[in-house]
Design a protein around this motif. Sequence first.
Motif, PDB file in Angstrom:
ATOM      1  N   GLY B 191      27.745  45.250  28.769  1.00 46.69           N
ATOM      2  CA  GLY B 191      27.051  46.498  29.104  1.00 46.69           C
ATOM      3  C   GLY B 191      26.759  46.581  30.592  1.00 46.69           C
ATOM      4  O   GLY B 191      26.978  47.633  31.223  1.00 46.69           O
ATOM      5  N   LEU B 192      26.312  45.470  31.168  1.00 50.37           N
ATOM      6  CA  LEU B 192      26.048  45.442  32.614  1.00 50.37           C
ATOM      7  C   LEU B 192      27.350  45.678  33.383  1.00 50.37           C
ATOM      8  O   LEU B 192      27.382  46.442  34.362  1.00 50.37           O
ATOM      9  N   ALA B 193      28.437  45.064  32.913  1.00 48.94           N
ATOM     10  CA  ALA B 193      29.739  45.265  33.560  1.00 48.94           C
ATOM     11  C   ALA B 193      30.144  46.739  33.500  1.00 48.94           C
ATOM     12  O   ALA B 193      30.654  47.306  34.474  1.00 48.94           O
ATOM     13  N   ARG B 194      29.886  47.371  32.348  1.00 49.68           N
ATOM     14  CA  ARG B 194      30.238  48.783  32.182  1.00 49.68           C
ATOM     15  C   ARG B 194      29.436  49.661  33.139  1.00 49.68           C
ATOM     16  O   ARG B 194      29.976  50.549  33.806  1.00 49.68           O
ATOM     17  N   LEU B 195      28.120  49.409  33.210  1.00 48.85           N
ATOM     18  CA  LEU B 195      27.282  50.177  34.142  1.00 48.85           C
ATOM     19  C   LEU B 195      27.733  49.940  35.589  1.00 48.85           C
ATOM     20  O   LEU B 195      27.758  50.872  36.401  1.00 48.85           O
ATOM     21  N   ALA B 196      28.110  48.704  35.899  1.00 42.15           N
ATOM     22  CA  ALA B 196      28.558  48.379  37.258  1.00 42.15           C
ATOM     23  C   ALA B 196      29.886  49.057  37.578  1.00 42.15           C
ATOM     24  O   ALA B 196      30.097  49.561  38.690  1.00 42.15           O
ATOM     25  N   GLN B 197      30.776  49.093  36.592  1.00 35.71           N
ATOM     26  CA  GLN B 197      32.064  49.777  36.800  1.00 35.71           C
ATOM     27  C   GLN B 197      31.854  51.263  37.053  1.00 35.71           C
ATOM     28  O   GLN B 197      32.481  51.846  37.942  1.00 35.71           O
ATOM     29  N   GLU B 198      30.964  51.870  36.263  1.00 34.35           N
ATOM     30  CA  GLU B 198      30.666  53.295  36.459  1.00 34.35           C
ATOM     31  C   GLU B 198      30.164  53.538  37.877  1.00 34.35           C
ATOM     32  O   GLU B 198      30.576  54.488  38.544  1.00 34.35           O
ATOM     33  N   ALA B 199      29.252  52.673  38.327  1.00 34.87           N
ATOM     34  CA  ALA B 199      28.697  52.824  39.679  1.00 34.87           C
ATOM     35  C   ALA B 199      29.787  52.627  40.729  1.00 34.87           C
ATOM     36  O   ALA B 199      29.858  53.357  41.722  1.00 34.87           O
ATOM     37  N   ALA B 200      30.648  51.645  40.495  1.00 32.42           N
ATOM     38  CA  ALA B 200      31.720  51.365  41.458  1.00 32.42           C
ATOM     39  C   ALA B 200      32.709  52.536  41.512  1.00 32.42           C
ATOM     40  O   ALA B 200      33.099  52.988  42.601  1.00 32.42           O
ATOM     41  N   LEU B 201      33.074  53.050  40.352  1.00 32.50           N
ATOM     42  CA  LEU B 201      34.003  54.184  40.300  1.00 32.50           C
ATOM     43  C   LEU B 201      33.419  55.415  40.975  1.00 32.50           C
ATOM     44  O   LEU B 201      34.136  56.203  41.591  1.00 32.50           O
ATOM     45  N   ALA B 202      32.093  55.586  40.875  1.00 32.23           N
ATOM     46  CA  ALA B 202      31.444  56.748  41.477  1.00 32.23           C
ATOM     47  C   ALA B 202      31.115  56.518  42.954  1.00 32.23           C
ATOM     48  O   ALA B 202      30.500  57.377  43.593  1.00 32.23           O
ATOM     49  N   GLY B 203      31.506  55.349  43.467  1.00 28.38           N
ATOM     50  CA  GLY B 203      31.240  55.060  44.882  1.00 28.38           C
ATOM     51  C   GLY B 203      29.803  54.675  45.171  1.00 28.38           C
ATOM     52  O   GLY B 203      29.384  54.612  46.323  1.00 28.38           O
ATOM     53  N   ARG B 204      29.017  54.389  44.117  1.00 23.50           N
ATOM     54  CA  ARG B 204      27.616  54.048  44.315  1.00 23.50           C
ATOM     55  C   ARG B 204      27.393  52.548  44.543  1.00 23.50           C
ATOM     56  O   ARG B 204      26.266  52.139  44.806  1.00 23.50           O
ATOM     57  N   ALA B 205      28.448  51.766  44.413  1.00 18.91           N
ATOM     58  CA  ALA B 205      28.285  50.317  44.549  1.00 18.91           C
ATOM     59  C   ALA B 205      29.481  49.711  45.278  1.00 18.91           C
ATOM     60  O   ALA B 205      30.225  48.899  44.724  1.00 18.91           O
ATOM     61  N   PRO B 206      29.656  50.091  46.543  1.00 19.75           N
ATOM     62  CA  PRO B 206      30.850  49.640  47.277  1.00 19.75           C
ATOM     63  C   PRO B 206      30.950  48.115  47.404  1.00 19.75           C
ATOM     64  O   PRO B 206      32.043  47.550  47.308  1.00 19.75           O
ATOM     65  N   ARG B 207      29.813  47.461  47.588  1.00 19.13           N
ATOM     66  CA  ARG B 207      29.850  46.002  47.748  1.00 19.13           C
ATOM     67  C   ARG B 207      30.364  45.323  46.465  1.00 19.13           C
ATOM     68  O   ARG B 207      31.094  44.325  46.535  1.00 19.13           O
ATOM     69  N   VAL B 208      29.977  45.902  45.330  1.00 24.61           N
ATOM     70  CA  VAL B 208      30.423  45.348  44.052  1.00 24.61           C
ATOM     71  C   VAL B 208      31.942  45.495  43.930  1.00 24.61           C
ATOM     72  O   VAL B 208      32.644  44.574  43.500  1.00 24.61           O
ATOM     73  N   SER B 209      32.463  46.646  44.365  1.00 33.79           N
ATOM     74  CA  SER B 209      33.913  46.860  44.347  1.00 33.79           C
ATOM     75  C   SER B 209      34.627  45.829  45.215  1.00 33.79           C
ATOM     76  O   SER B 209      35.654  45.261  44.814  1.00 33.79           O
ATOM     77  N   VAL B 210      34.076  45.590  46.398  1.00 36.06           N
ATOM     78  CA  VAL B 210      34.687  44.617  47.309  1.00 36.06           C
ATOM     79  C   VAL B 210      34.770  43.242  46.642  1.00 36.06           C
ATOM     80  O   VAL B 210      35.806  42.574  46.668  1.00 36.06           O
ATOM     81  N   LEU B 211      33.653  42.840  46.000  1.00 36.92           N
ATOM     82  CA  LEU B 211      33.623  41.525  45.347  1.00 36.92           C
ATOM     83  C   LEU B 211      34.627  41.445  44.198  1.00 36.92           C
ATOM     84  O   LEU B 211      35.074  40.356  43.821  1.00 36.92           O
ATOM     85  N   ALA B 212      34.971  42.622  43.622  1.00 35.62           N
ATOM     86  CA  ALA B 212      35.951  42.651  42.525  1.00 35.62           C
ATOM     87  C   ALA B 212      37.365  42.835  43.069  1.00 35.62           C
ATOM     88  O   ALA B 212      38.268  43.231  42.328  1.00 35.62           O
ATOM     89  N   GLY B 213      37.554  42.584  44.362  1.00 35.11           N
ATOM     90  CA  GLY B 213      38.879  42.676  44.955  1.00 35.11           C
ATOM     91  C   GLY B 213      39.312  44.103  45.225  1.00 35.11           C
ATOM     92  O   GLY B 213      40.497  44.397  45.327  1.00 35.11           O
ATOM     93  N   GLY B 214      38.320  45.012  45.315  1.00 39.66           N
ATOM     94  CA  GLY B 214      38.631  46.394  45.662  1.00 39.66           C
ATOM     95  C   GLY B 214      38.978  47.267  44.471  1.00 39.66           C
ATOM     96  O   GLY B 214      39.205  48.463  44.610  1.00 39.66           O
ATOM     97  N   ASP B 215      38.980  46.677  43.287  1.00 39.11           N
ATOM     98  CA  ASP B 215      39.347  47.449  42.092  1.00 39.11           C
ATOM     99  C   ASP B 215      38.115  47.664  41.202  1.00 39.11           C
ATOM    100  O   ASP B 215      37.678  46.736  40.515  1.00 39.11           O
TER     101      ASP B 215
END
Lengths: 326, 326
Positions: B191-215
């Motif tokens: 569930g946390l991963a899902r919420l984090a993905q939503e935030a990353a996809l919406a551009g609300r969590a750029p640092r998290v995207s970077v840590l996931a290799g930009g994806d």
Amino acid sequence: MDRTRPESIGVDIGGSKVLAVRLTPDGAIAATCKLATPPEAAALVERVLDAAAQVMERSPAGYLPLGVGCPGMVDRDGRAQFSPNLHGVDGFDLHSELAAGRPRGSVTLVLNDATAACWAEQELGAARGADDVVMVAMGTGIGGGMVLGGRLVEGAHGFAGEVGHMVVAPHGPPCPCGKRGCWERFASGSGLARLAQEAALAGRAPRVSVLAGGDPEAVRSEHLVKAAEEGDAGALAVIDEFAWWLALGLANLANALDPSVIVLGGGLAEAGELFIGPVRSAFGGLVEAPAARRVEIVLARFGERSGAVGAALLAGEKGTGPDQPG
Amino acid sequence: MDRTRPESIGVDIGGSKVLAVRLTPDGAIAATCKLATPPEAAALVERVLDAAAQVMERSPAGYLPLGVGCPGMVDRDGRAQFSPNLHGVDGFDLHSELAAGRPRGSVTLVLNDATAACWAEQELGAARGADDVVMVAMGTGIGGGMVLGGRLVEGAHGFAGEVGHMVVAPHGPPCPCGKRGCWERFASGSGLARLAQEAALAGRAPRVSVLAGGDPEAVRSEHLVKAAEEGDAGALAVIDEFAWWLALGLANLANALDPSVIVLGGGLAEAGELFIGPVRSAFGGLVEAPAARRVEIVLARFGERSGAVGAALLAGEKGTGPDQPG
């Protein structure tokens, strides 16, 4: 009911009525009395004692044990701590006030109404013989009671069973408890009225509007029930919607507690034949792994009297033991 | 831990790992072993026995009692009936398969993992001394365990504690169990991963995207936790959202069961210091009548090892008694 209990009195305080029963030692209801719930807590104690007096044939041996069920959060000392559907009782020391109106030493017990109701249904009613039972009492709100492993669940502070305030729709309608989307906004008597009003306002339940005198905002659950009993399609669609919400909360409880029996009680269960079928069928689509489960959903044997019967049983079991502390 | 138990072994089967402990008679963890969960149920029994063997110093007296915790619905005979987060075990007779791999008569016990975890925390851990305890174990899904009135709650069929499938958002995201909006879609590791993905996809969590290799779609809970530990604002906002959903379900459980302690465990609780504060504060806004309640929310003492410790304790308590039926 193999044990012998003394004769006892049970009173259930509801949002709209105070219901008393006298129970014989073999668990039969010898007398019933129903009075209106007074608008202020100050008058409530007198009304409860009045209802008790009306079912009691006073014996030379003295007062009978009295058990009282009250909705909401009742602590282990018999104080009403928070009861969103009963005006003005919060913080009221029901046990002390009631005990003061009775002879010193006569058993007086106060507990949550649905917890008492569950005990009645598990001891003598629709869930007799089952060790794991969930009771859902639908009136103005939703009360809950549980017997798990054969024992009544009261919680660390007496507050167990407040299932009506389980949030099932975080952005749903506001609840008198202060939150949004509580289960009882959908699956209680007032929840059914709300769903019926929505349908009436949207023109989906014209017959229900007519029964309410043409005013959709005056729709109450009784109007909806009457129209549904007539076979009105708009009203039956509201029953299906109501049954789905009811089943949703029941499924949540079944997932958490794995009862073998769920008992539906409270005033609204008097119309239970209308919705028990739709509830059972919606439940199968909402509970985890329905094929692996064995859980019956049944109507309370004692109907709206379960709470009073359970309170009487518990007071009788306490018999001449020590009075409730506090 | 005042009683003397025999030394015993506990193994917790998780979605990604099989974790074994050996417990001394005084309740200390003498050895731990962690192996990967195999992709098929057929290999699972061997993996469990392998993990048990790795923590066991075999004594001349023979095999130690073995307790095994398994996620999902495990019946009273130790069969896995439905486990949406553990591939391929549905219908698998874990108890018989495990018992067949051990000497006849050696105690082998299989039960729900979070139920075992609750026992560990109530007997020896963060809820020691409390009679009314709810355990919420957050891993791939959410498992639940309960001790009420001092007794472990297993339900009529052993299925109690499936709180992860409590529906809290009827129109929410689909769950592997087949429904929508189950609590574990929001408040577990996935569930946390899902919420984090939503935030990353919406551009609300750029640092998290970077840590996931930009994806953004590669975001896992570990990336979110790392960014939050760095103090990244976008990640901390996701933690707050997660904490709110976690608190919502905890409030529902507290309303229903009135525990004095709620223990947060499972793999995700290892990052608990990040969210325990936000959870406690959101809980106050979601539980009925917070001012009247006394309930502590704490992190599991045994962290991700609670399930294995509890399974070992329960197997040890069974000691040389009869083996689990079935």
